[in-house]
Design an enzyme around this catalytic site. Structure first.
Site, PDB file in Angstrom:
ATOM      1  CB  CYS A 105      -0.921   0.012   1.209  1.00  0.00           C
ATOM      2  SG  CYS A 105      -1.965   1.500   1.295  1.00  0.00           S
ATOM      3  N   GLY A 206      -0.760  -5.595 -11.987  1.00  0.00           N
ATOM      4  CA  GLY A 206      -0.394  -4.308 -12.572  1.00  0.00           C
ATOM      5  C   GLY A 206      -0.755  -4.227 -14.039  1.00  0.00           C
TER       6      GLY A 206
END
Length: 338
Positions: A105, A206
Site C-alpha cells: 500500500c 499491474g
C-alpha cells in the site's frame, strides 16, 4: 492457453484469476459480483491488525464474508509482528481461506506508520512478520509486495525470497514502486525475475485491463496467476472475459447498456442490504461512475449521480441514462448510415 489450477498451501484455486484487494472497492457486494463472473479468488479490503486487537466494529464489518464468495483472501496490514500475530489468532476461526499481508500500500498515512510498502525498506522485519503469522494461523499466508520502494531500491526479488524462506505460500507482485503509486507503466519484467527466483507461486499484478493484457502477462512473466485491480472497477465482467479468452479464445463484446444498468441496480441493492440505504447509495456513486465510464452520456451521469440519495432516485436516473444513451447511439448510427 490452458489455465493450470493455482495451489496456495492446502487451497486449490481452479482458475488463477484473482480480484486484488482495493480499499473502498472490494467490499462484500463487489466481491460476490466478481465471483459470479468466474473470478477464482477474491480479496477483502485491507484491515488493520491494531484495529482487530482493539475490537473495532467497522474493522470487523470489513471482514464479513458469505459462502458464495469463497475462496476469499483476507488482507492484513501492520508493522508489529507480535500485534499482527495476536490479531490473527483472534480471527483465525473466521470464514476466510487465505491470509494476505499487505506490503504494497502506497498511501502516506499507512506508509508513515511503517506499514504497507514501508516494509519494502525493512526486509528483516518483513520476514519476522511473515514467520509470526505462519506460526499463528493454520491457513496459507501470502504476501503482496511492489517492485520496490523507489527506483533506487528495487528489491522485489529479495523480498519474495524472504517471504518464501519464512513460510509464505505465495507472493503477489505489483510491477510499480511505491513512489509511482499507480502512475506510469507497470514493470512486468520484475514479475518474471521474481518468478525465476522462488519456488512458491507468483501472482502478477499491474495493468490488467483486458483479456489480452492477462494473456500477455502470463506469456511474458511465466506467473502462476494474474491479479486484476483497477481494471475490475465498474467491470466485474473482466474475469469472465479473461477466462473465456484464455480458455476458449473468445473475446466478448462490451456489456450492453441494459446489462450495465441491470448490474448497477443489483450492485446497489446488495449495497443497501449490506450497509443500509444511506451509506449504500453514497458508496454506489463512485461505482456508477466507473461502470458508465466511456459510454454515451457518462460525463452527465457522473455529475448527476452525486445528487442521488435513494434507491428509487438511482433507479430513475439509470432509466433516464439508458434512454438518453440508447437514443444517442441510435442517432450516431443513423448519421453514419448504419
Amino acid at each position: 492457453m490452458m489455465m493450470k489450477p493455482l495451489q496456495i498451501g492446502n487451497l486449490c484455486i481452479d482458475r488463477p484469476v484473482i480480484l486484488a484487494p482495493m480499499a473502498g472497492v472490494t467490499d462484500l457486494p463487489f466481491r460476490v459480483l466478481c465471483r459470479e463472473q468466474g473470478c477464482g479468488m477474491v480479496c477483502t479490503e485491507m484491515v488493520s491488525a491494531k484495529a482487530i486487537t482493539y475490537k473495532n466494529k467497522n474493522t470487523f464489518l470489513l471482514m464479513e464474508t458469505v459462502p458464495q464468495e469463497r475462496p476469499v483472501s483476507l488482507q492484513l496490514f501492520g508493522s508489529d509482528s507480535d500485534i499482527m500475530a495476536e490479531a490473527v489468532r483472534m480471527i483465525a476461526d473466521r470464514d476466510f481461506d487465505v491470509l494476505d499481508v499487505n506490503m504494497g500500500c502506497p498511501v502516506p498515512k499507512v506508509v508513515n506508520n511503517g506499514e504497507g510498502s514501508a516494509l519494502m525498506k525493512q526486509p528483516e522485519l518483513a520476514g519476522r512478520i511473515v514467520r509470526s503469522l505462519v506460526e499463528a494461523i493454520d491457513k496459507p499466508v501470502t504476501v503482496k509486495i511492489r517492485k520496490g520502494f523507489d527506483d533506487d531500491h528495487i528489491n522485489a526479488v529479495e523480498m519474495a525470497k524472504i517471504a518464501e524462506a519464512n513460510g509464505a505460500a505465495a507472493v503477489a507482485v505489483h510491477g510499480r514502486t511505491r513512489e509511482q503509486y499507480y502512475s506510469g507503466k507497470a514493470d512486468w519484467e520484475i514479475i518474471r525475475r521474481v518468478k525465476e527466483a522462488v519456488k512458491i507461486p507468483v501472482i502478477g499484478n499491474g495493468d490488467i485491463f483486458t483479456p489480452q493484457d492477462a494473456k500477455r502477462m502470463i506469456e511474458e512473466t511465466g506467473c502462476d496467476a494474474i491479479m486484476a485491480a483497477r481494471g475490475a472497477r465498474g467491470n466485474p465482467w473482466l474475469f469472465r472475459d479473461i477466462i473465456d479468452y484464455l480458455e476458449k479464445g473468445i473475446l466478448h463484446e462490451k456489456p450492453s447498456l441494459k446489462e450495465m444498468t441491470d448490474m448497477m441496480l443489483r450492485h446497489a441493492e446488495m449495497h443497501i442490504r449490506y450497509k443500509g440505504e444511506y451509506q449504500g447509495i453514497r458508496e454506489m456513486r463512485k461505482h456508477v461512475a466507473w461502470y458508465t465510464a466511456g459510454y454515451h452520456g457518462s460525463a452527465r451521469m457522473r455529475q448527476a449521480v452525486n445528487e442521488v440519495e435513494s434507491y428509487e432516485a438511482l433507479k430513475q436516473l439509470l432509466a433516464d441514462w439508458l434512454a438518453y444513451s440508447e437514443g444517442g447511439m441510435k442517432a450516431h448510427d443513423k448519421n453514419n448510415g448504419s
